[in-house]
Design a protein around this motif. Structure first.
Motif, PDB file in Angstrom:
ATOM      1  N   ARG A  48       5.266  48.498   8.620  1.00 35.52           N
ATOM      2  CA  ARG A  48       6.039  47.966   7.485  1.00 35.52           C
ATOM      3  C   ARG A  48       6.986  49.030   6.924  1.00 35.52           C
ATOM      4  N   LEU A  49       6.512  50.274   6.857  1.00 35.46           N
ATOM      5  CA  LEU A  49       7.387  51.358   6.382  1.00 35.46           C
ATOM      6  C   LEU A  49       8.544  51.563   7.351  1.00 35.46           C
ATOM      7  N   LYS A  50       8.270  51.507   8.632  1.00 31.29           N
ATOM      8  CA  LYS A  50       9.327  51.660   9.643  1.00 31.29           C
ATOM      9  C   LYS A  50      10.355  50.536   9.506  1.00 31.29           C
ATOM     10  N   GLU A  51       9.893  49.319   9.260  1.00 30.50           N
ATOM     11  CA  GLU A  51      10.799  48.176   9.085  1.00 30.50           C
ATOM     12  C   GLU A  51      11.684  48.351   7.851  1.00 30.50           C
ATOM     13  N   LYS A  52      11.211  49.101   6.866  1.00 36.28           N
ATOM     14  CA  LYS A  52      12.004  49.395   5.667  1.00 36.28           C
ATOM     15  C   LYS A  52      12.927  50.601   5.892  1.00 36.28           C
ATOM     16  N   ASP A  53      12.878  51.143   7.102  1.00 32.68           N
ATOM     17  CA  ASP A  53      13.711  52.297   7.483  1.00 32.68           C
ATOM     18  C   ASP A  53      13.456  53.502   6.574  1.00 32.68           C
ATOM     19  N   ILE A  54      12.190  53.775   6.346  1.00 31.16           N
ATOM     20  CA  ILE A  54      11.799  54.888   5.488  1.00 31.16           C
ATOM     21  C   ILE A  54      11.574  56.133   6.336  1.00 31.16           C
ATOM     22  N   HIS A  55      12.227  57.227   5.924  1.00 28.04           N
ATOM     23  CA  HIS A  55      12.148  58.504   6.634  1.00 28.04           C
ATOM     24  C   HIS A  55      11.897  59.625   5.628  1.00 28.04           C
ATOM     25  N   ILE A  86      -1.682  58.354  11.427  1.00 28.25           N
ATOM     26  CA  ILE A  86      -1.342  57.055  12.026  1.00 28.25           C
ATOM     27  C   ILE A  86       0.008  56.573  11.503  1.00 28.25           C
ATOM     28  N   ILE A  87       0.196  56.659  10.201  1.00 23.41           N
ATOM     29  CA  ILE A  87       1.473  56.223   9.610  1.00 23.41           C
ATOM     30  C   ILE A  87       2.603  57.126  10.083  1.00 23.41           C
ATOM     31  N   ALA A  88       2.362  58.420  10.159  1.00 18.75           N
ATOM     32  CA  ALA A  88       3.392  59.352  10.641  1.00 18.75           C
ATOM     33  C   ALA A  88       3.876  58.948  12.025  1.00 18.75           C
ATOM     34  N   GLU A  89       2.942  58.627  12.890  1.00 16.96           N
ATOM     35  CA  GLU A  89       3.314  58.224  14.255  1.00 16.96           C
ATOM     36  C   GLU A  89       4.179  56.970  14.237  1.00 16.96           C
ATOM     37  N   LYS A  90       3.820  56.001  13.404  1.00 18.46           N
ATOM     38  CA  LYS A  90       4.567  54.729  13.350  1.00 18.46           C
ATOM     39  C   LYS A  90       5.983  54.903  12.802  1.00 18.46           C
ATOM     40  N   ILE A  91       6.182  55.842  11.883  1.00 18.19           N
ATOM     41  CA  ILE A  91       7.518  56.017  11.284  1.00 18.19           C
ATOM     42  C   ILE A  91       8.331  57.113  11.983  1.00 18.19           C
ATOM     43  N   GLY A  92       7.757  57.704  13.011  1.00 19.82           N
ATOM     44  CA  GLY A  92       8.492  58.706  13.776  1.00 19.82           C
ATOM     45  C   GLY A  92       8.488  60.090  13.154  1.00 19.82           C
ATOM     46  N   TYR A  93       7.480  60.399  12.363  1.00 22.30           N
ATOM     47  CA  TYR A  93       7.342  61.718  11.744  1.00 22.30           C
ATOM     48  C   TYR A  93       6.375  62.525  12.603  1.00 22.30           C
ATOM     49  N   ASP A 143      10.909  63.188   3.892  1.00 21.76           N
ATOM     50  CA  ASP A 143      11.155  64.585   4.247  1.00 21.76           C
ATOM     51  C   ASP A 143       9.854  65.315   4.551  1.00 21.76           C
ATOM     52  N   ILE A 144       8.782  64.901   3.877  1.00 23.90           N
ATOM     53  CA  ILE A 144       7.501  65.582   4.069  1.00 23.90           C
ATOM     54  C   ILE A 144       6.346  64.629   3.782  1.00 23.90           C
ATOM     55  N   LEU A 145       5.271  64.776   4.543  1.00 24.57           N
ATOM     56  CA  LEU A 145       4.027  64.044   4.332  1.00 24.57           C
ATOM     57  C   LEU A 145       2.960  65.061   3.971  1.00 24.57           C
ATOM     58  N   ILE A 146       2.252  64.809   2.859  1.00 23.09           N
ATOM     59  CA  ILE A 146       1.208  65.720   2.393  1.00 23.09           C
ATOM     60  C   ILE A 146      -0.051  64.894   2.166  1.00 23.09           C
ATOM     61  N   SER A 147      -1.158  65.353   2.744  1.00 20.87           N
ATOM     62  CA  SER A 147      -2.397  64.593   2.681  1.00 20.87           C
ATOM     63  C   SER A 147      -3.535  65.409   2.093  1.00 20.87           C
TER      64      SER A 147
END
Length: 187
Positions: free
Chosen positions: A61-68, A86-93, A70-74
């Motif tokens: 769903r995030l990929k479909e919204k074209d969300i990119h 998992i989400i990083a892989e789907k959005i190309g991060y 700058d940083i992912l912090i967990s």
């Protein structure tokens, strides 16, 4: 006598060249985790079957919204980090660029605000993967109106702030961009 030329401006025009940027914060609660082993340390609890199917769905769903972002912090908790990966892989991060921070593990809303204030201003779009109740309380305090009574597992709250610096993020100043979760009808 020579007259000096002055430049006239409209009273609402500012003479500064600083442009106001928009900061976007994505608050993502970890996907559903397993309670199969009652003796397992809380930090080590993995995703359960539903969590493993919800995380890629929300990433899509995030990929479909074209969300990119700058940083992912967990949070370093297994369930949060797995959701993030998992989400990083789907959005190309690239997963190697994911950061973890112990401060995000069961952080209160005040701790989360302090964390956001220390983000690098070069990052305009930031995803934070964490836990309730702090994540829900944080999202609700950032908006003029509460977003949700509870951010469900793998729920995403996207907030926009008309600021140049993360230090300027304050309570009640966020604009809700969207709120989505696995069982929502937003798809």
């Amino acid at each position: 006598m020579e007259r000096k030329k002055t430049r006239r401006t409209h009273p609402l025009t500012t003479l500064t060249t600083d442009k106001l940027t928009m900061k976007t914060l994505y608050l993502i609660r970890h996907a559903k985790s397993s309670w199969d082993d009652p003796f397992q340390d809380d930090l080590d609890r993995p995703l359960n079957k539903r969590g493993k199917s919800d995380a890629p769905r929300m990433g899509k769903r995030l990929k479909e919204k074209d969300i990119h972002p700058d940083i992912l912090i967990s949070s370093p908790a297994e369930r949060a980090l797995s959701t993030c990966m998992i989400i990083a892989e789907k959005i190309g991060y690239a997963p190697v660029n994911i950061h973890t921070d112990e401060e995000l593990y069961h952080a209160s809303e005040d701790k989360l605000l302090s964390f956001v204030h220390h983000l690098n201003d070069a990052n305009d779009e930031v995803m934070i993967f964490g836990h309730n109740p702090g994540l829900t309380d944080f999202g609700n305090r950032l908006c003029p109106e509460p977003v949700a009574e509870n951010i469900p597992t793998c729920g995403i709250v996207a907030l926009k702030f008309p600021v140049n610096s993360w230090k300027a993020v304050t309570w009640k100043k966020g604009a809700l961009d969207f709120f989505d979760y696995p069982k929502s009808k937003l798809q």
